[in-house]
Scaffold this motif. Structure first.
Motif, short mmCIF file in Angstrom:
data_model
loop_
_atom_site.label_atom_id
_atom_site.label_comp_id
_atom_site.label_asym_id
_atom_site.label_seq_id
_atom_site.Cartn_x
_atom_site.Cartn_y
_atom_site.Cartn_z
N GLY A 2 13.99 4.80 -11.54
CA GLY A 2 12.85 3.83 -12.17
C GLY A 2 11.61 4.57 -12.22
N LEU A 3 11.36 5.70 -11.24
CA LEU A 3 10.11 6.29 -11.11
C LEU A 3 10.09 7.90 -11.77
CD1 LEU A 3 9.36 5.50 -7.42
CD2 LEU A 3 7.65 5.23 -9.48
N THR A 4 11.58 8.31 -11.97
CA THR A 4 11.53 9.56 -12.54
C THR A 4 12.26 9.79 -13.85
OG1 THR A 4 13.74 9.91 -11.52
CG2 THR A 4 11.60 10.66 -10.23
N THR A 5 12.74 8.69 -14.50
CA THR A 5 13.19 8.66 -15.77
C THR A 5 12.49 7.90 -16.69
OG1 THR A 5 14.86 6.92 -15.32
CG2 THR A 5 15.52 9.38 -15.06
N PRO A 6 12.66 7.99 -18.02
CA PRO A 6 11.64 7.20 -18.97
C PRO A 6 11.87 5.65 -18.82
CG PRO A 6 12.70 9.07 -20.16
CD PRO A 6 13.40 8.97 -18.76
N ASP A 7 10.74 5.17 -18.76
CA ASP A 7 10.67 3.43 -18.95
C ASP A 7 10.68 3.19 -20.45
OD1 ASP A 7 10.30 0.99 -18.89
OD2 ASP A 7 8.48 0.96 -17.44
N GLU A 8 11.70 2.57 -21.20
CA GLU A 8 11.84 2.39 -22.39
C GLU A 8 10.70 1.13 -22.72
OE1 GLU A 8 12.89 4.37 -24.55
OE2 GLU A 8 13.60 5.60 -22.89
N SER A 9 10.53 0.28 -21.59
CA SER A 9 9.74 -0.77 -22.02
C SER A 9 8.06 -0.35 -22.20
CB SER A 9 9.81 -1.79 -20.76
OG SER A 9 9.29 -1.50 -19.87
N TYR A 10 7.87 0.86 -21.78
CA TYR A 10 6.41 1.52 -21.88
C TYR A 10 6.92 2.96 -22.85
CZ TYR A 10 3.74 -1.71 -19.15
OH TYR A 10 3.12 -2.71 -18.61
N HIS A 11 7.23 2.79 -23.89
CA HIS A 11 7.41 3.78 -24.72
C HIS A 11 7.95 5.20 -24.19
CE1 HIS A 11 5.49 1.21 -27.68
NE2 HIS A 11 4.54 1.22 -26.68
N GLY A 12 8.93 5.01 -23.22
CA GLY A 12 9.39 6.01 -22.44
C GLY A 12 8.70 6.96 -21.37
N ILE A 13 7.60 6.33 -20.79
CA ILE A 13 6.81 7.15 -20.03
C ILE A 13 7.65 7.21 -18.55
CG2 ILE A 13 4.66 6.27 -20.69
CD1 ILE A 13 4.54 4.65 -18.27
N VAL A 14 7.18 8.37 -18.10
CA VAL A 14 7.99 8.56 -16.68
C VAL A 14 6.76 8.58 -15.71
CG1 VAL A 14 9.21 10.47 -15.36
CG2 VAL A 14 9.88 10.34 -17.79
N TYR A 15 6.91 7.52 -14.97
CA TYR A 15 5.82 7.35 -13.84
C TYR A 15 5.64 8.46 -12.95
CZ TYR A 15 6.32 2.29 -15.41
OH TYR A 15 6.40 1.20 -16.13
N ALA A 16 6.37 8.98 -12.46
CA ALA A 16 6.33 10.15 -11.32
C ALA A 16 5.53 11.45 -12.16
CB ALA A 16 7.42 10.51 -10.70
N VAL A 44 0.83 -1.11 -0.22
CA VAL A 44 0.01 0.07 0.00
C VAL A 44 0.76 1.20 -0.07
CG1 VAL A 44 -1.95 1.19 1.08
CG2 VAL A 44 -1.72 -1.25 1.30
N ASP A 45 0.51 2.01 -0.70
CA ASP A 45 1.40 3.34 -0.99
C ASP A 45 0.40 4.54 -0.31
OD1 ASP A 45 3.11 5.47 -1.49
OD2 ASP A 45 2.37 5.35 -3.74
N SER A 46 1.08 5.28 0.59
CA SER A 46 0.69 6.50 1.07
C SER A 46 0.24 7.65 0.00
CB SER A 46 1.50 7.11 2.23
OG SER A 46 2.47 7.52 1.93
N GLY A 47 1.09 7.59 -0.98
CA GLY A 47 1.17 8.85 -1.91
C GLY A 47 1.81 10.17 -1.46
N ASN A 48 2.51 10.00 -0.19
CA ASN A 48 3.19 11.18 0.54
C ASN A 48 4.55 11.36 -0.05
OD1 ASN A 48 0.51 11.67 1.72
ND2 ASN A 48 1.12 10.36 3.47
N PHE A 49 5.14 10.19 -0.43
CA PHE A 49 6.70 10.52 -0.82
C PHE A 49 6.71 11.52 -2.17
CE2 PHE A 49 11.12 9.82 -2.05
CZ PHE A 49 11.81 10.01 -0.81
N ASP A 50 7.51 12.24 -2.14
CA ASP A 50 7.64 13.24 -3.25
C ASP A 50 8.72 12.68 -3.97
OD1 ASP A 50 8.13 15.06 -5.57
OD2 ASP A 50 7.75 16.80 -3.97
N TRP A 51 8.64 11.73 -5.22
CA TRP A 51 9.69 11.16 -5.84
C TRP A 51 10.58 12.20 -6.76
CZ3 TRP A 51 10.20 6.48 -3.97
CH2 TRP A 51 9.11 5.76 -3.36
N LEU A 52 9.87 12.99 -7.24
CA LEU A 52 10.44 13.96 -8.09
C LEU A 52 11.40 14.92 -7.12
CD1 LEU A 52 7.47 14.86 -10.70
CD2 LEU A 52 9.48 13.65 -11.06
N ALA A 53 10.90 15.09 -6.06
CA ALA A 53 12.01 15.91 -5.26
C ALA A 53 13.40 15.42 -5.03
CB ALA A 53 11.44 16.39 -4.05
N HIS A 54 13.25 13.86 -5.21
CA HIS A 54 14.67 13.04 -5.01
C HIS A 54 14.78 12.33 -6.21
CE1 HIS A 54 14.29 14.42 -0.53
NE2 HIS A 54 12.95 13.99 -0.79
#
Length: 425
Positions: free
Chosen positions: A236-250, A220-230
């Motif tokens: 893995g969360l803040t740079t493109p995922d090439e296996s999904y056409h380069g989406i950035v999850y954060a 379960v994720d709280s949604g409170n941690f700011d991935w982009l701030a770090h």
């Protein structure tokens, strides 16, 4: 609808519409049919909502995950095939080869092996620490490549209480998330997000199911941690995922980024999915969780008091006892009760302990904990037998420690069983 936790246990997750089944349906299907190719393509590109293969997500599993998410007060959750899979996902979702993380040395033996042996082979280093050390000492273990801090609300099997505020400050001062295994307390007795945790995991096999009927886990994720701030720490969360056409999850999913990545990437590639049938059983357990936890805690308190006063018992550890050295901290984080698990040692030799355990008639020796039946085991001989003597010492697992999981039976019957077994030694 009421937001009370009792009502959430029963009502959350699935809502029947007019003429639909009142009980949550089991969607026992591997795949889902669509009328056109374009929409299916959008599903694979994460551009549309829906289901296309149950290895990634399934309506039954999602309904149950939503209920647990609501109980914990999070923004998203994913069910897994076991608690071990949940622990692995929670860490591996943000760690990769060359990374480091920190965990309490008192965690469950299976998790200790997962973190210290298996993940080490993957190039991920875990440092185990004494969770009772002061902030300043614990801070020395953080490295530039440290990615998270992990602990258990109540440790298994030693039932030590985690100091949430200290661990949350440690994690956040070093720019990493704080992950908590909340299996023993459950969200009925503790909601770690309210004390600074960022991610919560459970072995749903335990109290959530409650009947030793189905194995499972949840993240379960709280949604409170700011991935982009770090961002530099969590590529893995803040740079493109090439296996999904380069989406950035954060960027694409915001507060849902962590769980979206776990579903779209880890579950897609590793596949430890919980079956819809098991999720259905888990939901039945969740409906009575609030009522059961009160009974477990009440019974455990009576049993702990009895053992504490028995001349053949060397020591008892139960943070619900008023004279326990962690009682004040338990009251701070779990004012309504801890759990139904306690541990103790009998006076005498290892042979005396084995004779006592074998003499029990109501309580059974089994590799389980936290269900409706009273059960026990000797961790040093059973769940923690792969650990060295030094590791057992670091984890606080004494050679004479017996883990006793108090069930839903009448407390006087449990005590009578303990009494006749203690009389034998």
């Amino acid at each position: 609808m009421s937001k009370s936790i009792e009502t959430t246990c029963v009502q959350s997750g699935y809502f029947a519409k007019n003429g639909e089944p009142r009980q949550m349906p089991i969607v026992q299907s591997t795949t889902f049919k669509y009328d056109n190719s374009d929409y299916m393509g959008k599903l694979f590109d994460l551009e549309a909502d829906g289901y296309f293969y149950s290895r990634l997500s399934n309506p039954t599993c999602d309904n149950v995950a939503k209920k647990i998410c609501d109980l914990e007060g999070g923004v998203g959750a994913i069910l897994t095939a076991s608690g071990q899979a949940a622990n692995f996902f929670a860490v591996f979702n943000i760690c990769e080869a060359g990374d480091h993380f920190i965990a309490s040395s008192s965690i469950y033996g299976g998790t200790f092996n997962l973190f210290g042996t298996t993940m080490k082979k993957m190039g991920i280093e875990c440092t185990f620490v004494d969770q009772t050390l002061p902030y300043e000492e614990l801070a020395k273990y953080f490295k530039p490549n440290t990615k998270c801090l992990f602990g258990e609300t109540l440790t298994n099997p030693t039932v030590n209480v985690l100091d949430f505020e200290k661990f949350a400050k440690l994690a956040h001062d070093h720019g990493v998330p704080f992950i908590v295994d909340n299996t023993f307390a459950t969200p009925i007795n503790c909601r770690p997000f309210e004390y600074g945790a960022d991610i919560v995991v459970h072995s749903t096999t335990k109290y959530m199911d409650g009947h030793a009927g189905t194995i499972g886990g949840v993240v379960v994720d709280s949604g409170n941690f700011d991935w982009l701030a770090h961002a530099e720490k969590f590529p893995g969360l803040t740079t493109p995922d090439e296996s999904y056409h380069g989406i950035v999850y954060a960027e694409k999913f915001g507060k849902d980024a962590y769980i979206q990545k776990a579903v779209s990437q880890l579950m897609r590639d590793l596949g430890p999915v919980q079956s819809p049938q098991n999720a259905f059983y888990l939901n039945l357990g969740l409906e009575s969780l609030y009522v059961r936890m009160k009974q477990h805690c009440g019974n455990a308190y009576k049993v702990a008091k009895y053992l504490k006063n028995h001349e053949k018992v060397a020591w008892v550890k139960y943070p619900g006892l008023e004279d326990d050295d962690e009682y004040a901290m338990a009251q701070k984080y779990m004012p309504n009760g801890t759990c139904g698990v306690l541990c103790f040692g009998v006076k005498g030799s290892r042979a005396d302990a084995e004779k006592f355990m074998d003499a029990l008639k109501l309580a059974t020796i089994e590799t389980h904990v936290a269900d409706s039946h009273t059960c026990l085991l000797h961790p040093a001989s059973h769940t923690h037998r792969q650990m060295t003597e030094e590791q057992l010492k670091e984890a606080g697992v004494a050679p004479d420690l017996i883990r006793f999981s108090v069930g839903l039976e009448n407390a006087d019957d449990i005590i009578e069983d303990l009494s006749q077994a203690l009389d034998i030694i």
